[in-house]
Enzyme design. Sequence first.
Site, PDB file in Angstrom:
ATOM      1  N   HIS A  80       0.762  -1.183  -0.056  1.00  0.00           N
ATOM      2  CA  HIS A  80      -0.056   0.090  -0.046  1.00  0.00           C
ATOM      3  C   HIS A  80       0.776   1.135   0.036  1.00  0.00           C
ATOM      4  CE1 HIS A  80      -4.042   2.028   1.478  1.00  0.00           C
ATOM      5  NE2 HIS A  80      -3.371   2.963   0.900  1.00  0.00           N
ATOM      6  N   GLU A 138      -2.516  -1.584  -3.102  1.00  0.00           N
ATOM      7  CA  GLU A 138      -3.688  -1.017  -2.584  1.00  0.00           C
ATOM      8  C   GLU A 138      -3.373   0.316  -2.638  1.00  0.00           C
ATOM      9  OE1 GLU A 138      -4.950  -4.038   0.852  1.00  0.00           O
ATOM     10  OE2 GLU A 138      -3.909  -2.007   1.516  1.00  0.00           O
ATOM     11  N   HIS A 182      -7.983  -5.455   7.456  1.00  0.00           N
ATOM     12  CA  HIS A 182      -7.686  -4.400   8.697  1.00  0.00           C
ATOM     13  C   HIS A 182      -8.110  -5.006  10.078  1.00  0.00           C
ATOM     14  CE1 HIS A 182      -6.723  -0.286   8.904  1.00  0.00           C
ATOM     15  NE2 HIS A 182      -7.291  -0.365  10.172  1.00  0.00           N
TER      16      HIS A 182
END
Length: 238
Positions: free
Chosen positions: A43, A70, A191
């Site tokens: 990410h 991401e 998450h």
Amino acid sequence: MTHLSVNINKIATLRNARGGNMPNLLKVAADIERFGAEGITIHPRPDERHIRYQDARDLTKVVTTEYNIEGNPNPKFIDLVLETKPTQVTLVPDAVDVLTSNAGWDTITHKDFLKDIITTLKAKGIRTSIFVNATTKMVEGAAATGTDRIELYTESYAKAYDENNRQDGIASFIEAATVAHSLGLGINAGHDLSLDNIKYFKDKVPHLLEVSIGHALICESLYFGLENVISMYLNKLK
């Protein structure tokens, strides 16, 4: 079996702390795959505080499983993923100053914006996923954008699990996944998932294709070792 994709941002954070190349991000990614993980997630953020844009390019030469990038789809990010052509791009509505992802997309308000980006990515053969909260409305909005998958934002589940309220905490995710599957969407999640809470989530949420786990997995590896932790996750995801 639900696939495990390991987010290696924290490996990059550790490397960057000393300014050298220890740990070697590319070697760690290759080792994670060798230990059995089915994917690598990164990410990159605009300030490159952990994953650098060059890391994303270099990893294309190393990753042999699924490669998931991401990020917030700003022009620089879109240019990067069109250049690197990962297996999957997960669109996340990160503000520039956030420490970590903290909300899913409002897929109703941003429908046209997301639809345009997804059309561009899919034209290049890149699978798309949208980071969403576990609500029926946002899942239905995601389906209208043409995305291939959604990634359910699981912080609220993890918090409820820690507070011994797991049944209430999982309910909206079961409903969201059921609706997503009925609309032809693949289902990912991520998450705050951890060794403590992942098995209950996997057992209860239907049609779960993939989980992306980084922070907890790296923290757990400090105690148990990276190879052992990946094996422990794979056992819980069977």
